[in-house]
Each structure stands twice: as structure tokens, then as C-alpha cells.
Design an enzyme around this catalytic site. Structure first.
Site, PDB file in Angstrom:
ATOM      1  N   SER A   1       0.832  -1.196   0.000  1.00 44.76           N
ATOM      2  CA  SER A   1       0.000   0.000   0.000  1.00 44.76           C
ATOM      3  C   SER A   1       0.876   1.258   0.000  1.00 44.76           C
ATOM      4  O   SER A   1       1.748   1.396  -0.853  1.00 44.76           O
ATOM      5  CB  SER A   1      -0.964  -0.049   1.191  1.00 44.76           C
ATOM      6  OG  SER A   1      -1.997   0.890   1.065  1.00 44.76           O
TER       7      SER A   1
ATOM      8  N   ASP B   1      -8.400  -6.780  -4.863  1.00 48.95           N
ATOM      9  CA  ASP B   1      -8.100  -5.454  -4.317  1.00 48.95           C
ATOM     10  C   ASP B   1      -9.003  -4.410  -4.968  1.00 48.95           C
ATOM     11  O   ASP B   1      -9.002  -4.242  -6.181  1.00 48.95           O
ATOM     12  CB  ASP B   1      -6.627  -5.119  -4.583  1.00 48.95           C
ATOM     13  CG  ASP B   1      -6.124  -3.928  -3.767  1.00 48.95           C
ATOM     14  OD1 ASP B   1      -6.949  -3.104  -3.342  1.00 48.95           O
ATOM     15  OD2 ASP B   1      -4.903  -3.828  -3.580  1.00 48.95           O
TER      16      ASP B   1
ATOM     17  N   HIS C   1      -7.694  -5.698  -0.573  1.00 48.25           N
ATOM     18  CA  HIS C   1      -6.435  -4.977  -0.363  1.00 48.25           C
ATOM     19  C   HIS C   1      -5.671  -5.450   0.868  1.00 48.25           C
ATOM     20  O   HIS C   1      -4.436  -5.577   0.839  1.00 48.25           O
ATOM     21  CB  HIS C   1      -6.745  -3.478  -0.241  1.00 48.25           C
ATOM     22  CG  HIS C   1      -5.541  -2.605  -0.113  1.00 48.25           C
ATOM     23  ND1 HIS C   1      -4.654  -2.404  -1.145  1.00 48.25           N
ATOM     24  CD2 HIS C   1      -5.069  -1.877   0.941  1.00 48.25           C
ATOM     25  CE1 HIS C   1      -3.687  -1.583  -0.741  1.00 48.25           C
ATOM     26  NE2 HIS C   1      -3.918  -1.247   0.517  1.00 48.25           N
TER      27      HIS C   1
END
Length: 454
Positions: A199, A362, A395
Site C-alpha cells: 500500500s 483489491d 487490499h
């Protein structure tokens, strides 16, 4: 039995930020875990915190006064003659938005894949992770007295009617990467065998590999992108409004921070995972069976989001949250960072071998971002591989799917080294210790490739 991990503070030089402000009394808080012979070097270079202090203050906001910052930075010039052992490979971990520097050991965000015999083995590699600039767990950030405000940005303009002095100075992933490079310099680390993170952490490590291409041999960005998409910036904008519109802002935007986190959690998770864990017909926490329908009772997902919001509000600083959302918004690998020479920037500067990891479900950083990054690196002649982690949770899969993640990390360690002109790394007998340590990951990586790559 392995040596316990350590948390340490590093006083660093002042850091000019891209937008014009300046971080003075600059401090990075780091986490180390590695072979025992590393400890004299670490103690000579950094201020190592007592283990009990670390345990008692885990995930608690650090708010340093100017006096406390000054006391730490006054000790900046420590024993810089002590060098790290060049035969021990360095693995740099970069945490995500609200994480901290404690990547492994009890409570660490990657605890299941870090430890003796695991993919990231502190008996064989030197593990380092720094609390990101702008966070609130020990590195310089808006929770500290005297951290610059937006009023100190160059050409700052008003934001949604909120006075500039109440907002933290603008940060970018270029700034956060520079802070990490300063920390590596302070420790005497010249070469990094692998840098990895997910991320925002993946964004920062891409900036690191572009800023200092000669220092990084391998990178493994997970669930990230070359540039923050309009989709990401849009979600962050709405989360930011929840904070700014809270009647308690800037002193105590309690509900605003909770709502911002609730919104973020919906982007971190995918529908199948939420349905399996928070489905409307599932029992609520502490109950053995689901209740019947009620016009007043919260559905499990509502209780879950309220719980997540309260947890973050108890452990995080609201202004730090704003600063980090802004940093993610400003991520753009193709933009020349202010203060650096012009010319070609972006992916072309990266020399490191790369394993780019997407997550199939995601909803925040679609896996296509990592596929395209892999293709661009290959077109430039770099060694680049793509792998896809399958997770119904979306995610956050890189913080949940431990077995496939372990395989991916072993595969990343086994990539052929790159990163520019090699530094001398041979032992007395002519062997290459780093390559020898990492080569054992290769057989595992080959098996992993069949399972996680498409």
C-alpha cells in the site's frame, strides 16, 4: 534462541520538504531484528530503547515536546566509525498508512512471516523498519510540538475554509523516502538486499528505488502503484472531509477520525471477505447465534466498522492521519521531486530486480497497476516478475494471507541482485556471503511461482 528485536531512535539532519516547509529536530524511530553480532553496531549508532518501554508503549501516540526533541537531536553525532557487518544482508520493510515500525515479533504487522526459520529470518538477515515520516509512533510528525504547518508550504492556499495553521505541512512519498535514506545513512547502511512493503509502504519503496537506484538490489512492492489513481485520491478526499468537518477539529475530531477509518476499511476489504466474516446472518461478537430481525439492532458490518473506528481513534493522531492521506494523494513516480535535478524520472530510474505483487480482489489498488509496472520495468531491460496474491479479503490480503505471502517473500529474496554498480561484498575466501544466504530461497521461490503467478 534468536536475539530479541530492538526499537531505537535516530536523530537525523533537518529535512527540507518538497512543498517548502522544513522538519527540524528530525527523529526517526526504527525497529531492528538481526544476528547478535549486529548489536554493538546498533548501540553505537542509535539510541536503543529499553524493551519494557517498548512493550508498555506499543501503538501509543508519541507526542514529543521541543525540549525532548532537542535532547535527542543533541546526541546526533554518535560513534559513526562502527560499521554494520557487510556479510549480513539488509532487508528493509516499509509499513502502510497507520502501521508502525514493529514489523515482526509479538504484535508486529508481519509477525507470522518474520522469525527464525521463516521467510524473513533474523538469524540470517538484518531486518529494519522505520516509522514513516508524518506518523505518530516515534518518527517526526504532526503529533510533535513544532512540526511545521501548511502555512509554511510554498504558495500555500486555503483548504476548505480551514485555517492553514491547523493543518500539517504537506508531505509526499518522496519526502518519506528521503527520511528513510537519511536513517540508512545514519546507520551506515550502504546497500539494501530487499525492500518490501504494501500500500503506502509500496509507494514509498518505489520512491526509494528511484531516488537511490544504486542502493537497492531487489524490491517487492505489494498492492501499490506508480501513481495514486483518481479513485484513491477520491476516497482519501471524502475521508479528509470527515475529519475537517468534525466540530472538534482541530483539537479533538473524535467522530471524524472514526468515520474516516470506517470509510477506509470498506476500501481495504472486498465483498466476499466481508460477507464471510460480517454477513448479516452471522452472530455478533460474543454471541452463539444470530439475532432475529430488529429495526434498531446494528448489522454485523455496522458493529465491525464502529469497532474499527474506535480502535484507530484510541491509537492514532488525527493530524498524522491527514498528513499521511495527503502523502498518498501526492504519490507520482513520474514527477521530478522538488530539490532534485530535472531530466527523466519515474520507472526508468529503478535498477533493482522487482517482484511486483497484485491482489486479485483489491478494490483500492487494482492488480493491473502492478502488472503494468512489471511490463514497464521489463521493457527497460530490468528483471521484473509479476505475482498475484489471491484473497477474498481484498487490499488487506497482504496483512492476512500468511502462507502465500511467505512464499512471495522467499521468491523476492531469490531474485537476481541488481541496483547498479555492486559494492565490494566478498568474504576473505572470495565467496559472496549475501548471495550464499539468499540462494537457499530459490528452490522455495520456484515452487511458489507456480502457485501465485499468472
Amino acid at each position: 534462541m534468536s536475539t530479541p528485536s530492538r526499537v531505537f531512535d535516530l536523530p537525523l539532519p533537518d529535512l527540507p520538504l518538497e512543498a517548502g516547509a522544513r522538519v527540524t529536530s528530525h527523529i526517526a524511530r526504527g525497529w531492528w531484528w538481526g544476528p547478535e553480532q549486529d548489536l554493538p553496531w546498533l548501540r553505537a549508532r542509535a539510541h536503543v530503547l529499553p524493551e519494557q518501554t517498548v512493550r508498555e508503549n506499543a501503538l501509543r501516540v508519541v507526542r514529543r515536546t521541543k525540549e525532548e526533541q532537542g535532547q535527542l537531536t543533541a546526541a546526533r553525532h554518535r560513534n559513526e566509525s562502527r560499521r554494520p557487518d557487510s556479510t549480513v544482508p539488509t532487508v528493509l520493510l516499509v509499513h502502510a498508512l497507520t502501521g508502525d515500525m514493529r514489523a515482526g515479533d509479538e504484535g508486529g504487522w508481519w509477525e507470522p512471516v518474520i522469525g527464525p526459520g521463516r521467510a524473513l529470518d533474523p538469524e540470517r538477515v538484518r531486518l529494519l523498519c522505520f516509522n514513516n515520516l508524518g506518523s505518530c509512533y516515534g518518527s517526526s510528525g504532526p503529533a510533535d510540538e513544532g512540526f511545521p504547518s501548511r502555512a509554511e508550504d510554498r504558495g500555500a492556499e486555503g483548504d476548505e475554509g480551514t485555517h492553514e495553521c491547523h493543518l500539517p505541512a504537506t508531505l509526499t512519498p518522496w519526502d518519506q523516502a528521503r527520511a528513510i535514506l537519511q536513517a540508512l545513512d545514519a546507520l551506515g547502511i550502504e546497500r539494501v538486499s530487499l525492500a518490501t512493503g504494501g500500500s503506502l509502504g509500496g509507494m514509498i519503496l518505489l520512491c526509494l528505488a528511484a531516488l537511490a537506484p544504486e542502493r537497492f538490489e531487489r524490491i517487492c512492492p505489494i498492492a501499490a502503484a506508480e501513481v495514486a489513481s483518481t479513485w484513491v485520491v477520491g476516497w482519501n478526499h471524502v475521508a479528509r472531509q470527515a475529519l475537517l468537518l468534525d466540530p472538534g477539529f482541530p483539537e479533538a475530531p473524535v467522530r471524524g477520525l472514526e468515520v474516516a477509518r470506517q470509510l477506509a476499511m470498506l476500501t481495504y476489504r472486498a465483498e466476499p471477505g466481508l460477507e464471510s466474516r460480517q454477513g448479516r446472518h452471522l452472530p455478533r461478537p460474543g454471541e452463539t447465534k444470530a439475532r432475529g430481525w430488529s429495526p434498531r439492532a446494528l448489522y454485523p458490518i455496522q458493529s465491525y466498522l464502529e469497532h474499527q473506528g474506535e480502535k484507530l481513534r484510541e491509537r492514532f493522531d488525527a493530524k498524522s492521519y491527514l498528513a499521511l492521506l495527503g502523502a498518498m494523494d501526492h504519490h507520482d513516480l513520474s514527477r521530478t521531486p522538488r530539490g532534485d535535478a530535472g531530466g527523466t524520472w519515474g520507472v526508468s530510474r529503478i535498477r533493482a530486480s522487482a517482484l511486483c505483487v497484485g491482489i486479485d480482489r483489491d478494490q483500492l489498488f487494482y492488480p493491473e497497476h502492478m502488472e503494468k509496472l512489471t511490463e514497464r520495468l521489463r521493457a527497460l531491460g530490468r528483471h521484473a516478475e509479476y505475482a498475484e496474491l489471491s484473497s477474498p479479503h481484498g487490499h488487506d490480503g497482504f496483512l492476512i494471507e500468511w502462507e502465500p505471502l511467505e512464499e512471495l517473500l522467499r521468491r523476492a529474496l531469490a531474485l537476481p541482485p541488481a541496483g547498479g554498480d555492486p559494492l565490494p561484498r566478498r568474504g576473505a575466501g572470495g565467496e559472496e556471503p549475501v548471495a550464499g544466504v539468499l540462494a537457499e530461497a530459490l528452490d522455495v521461490a520456484r515452487g511458489a511461482q507456480a502457485r501465485v503467478t499468472r
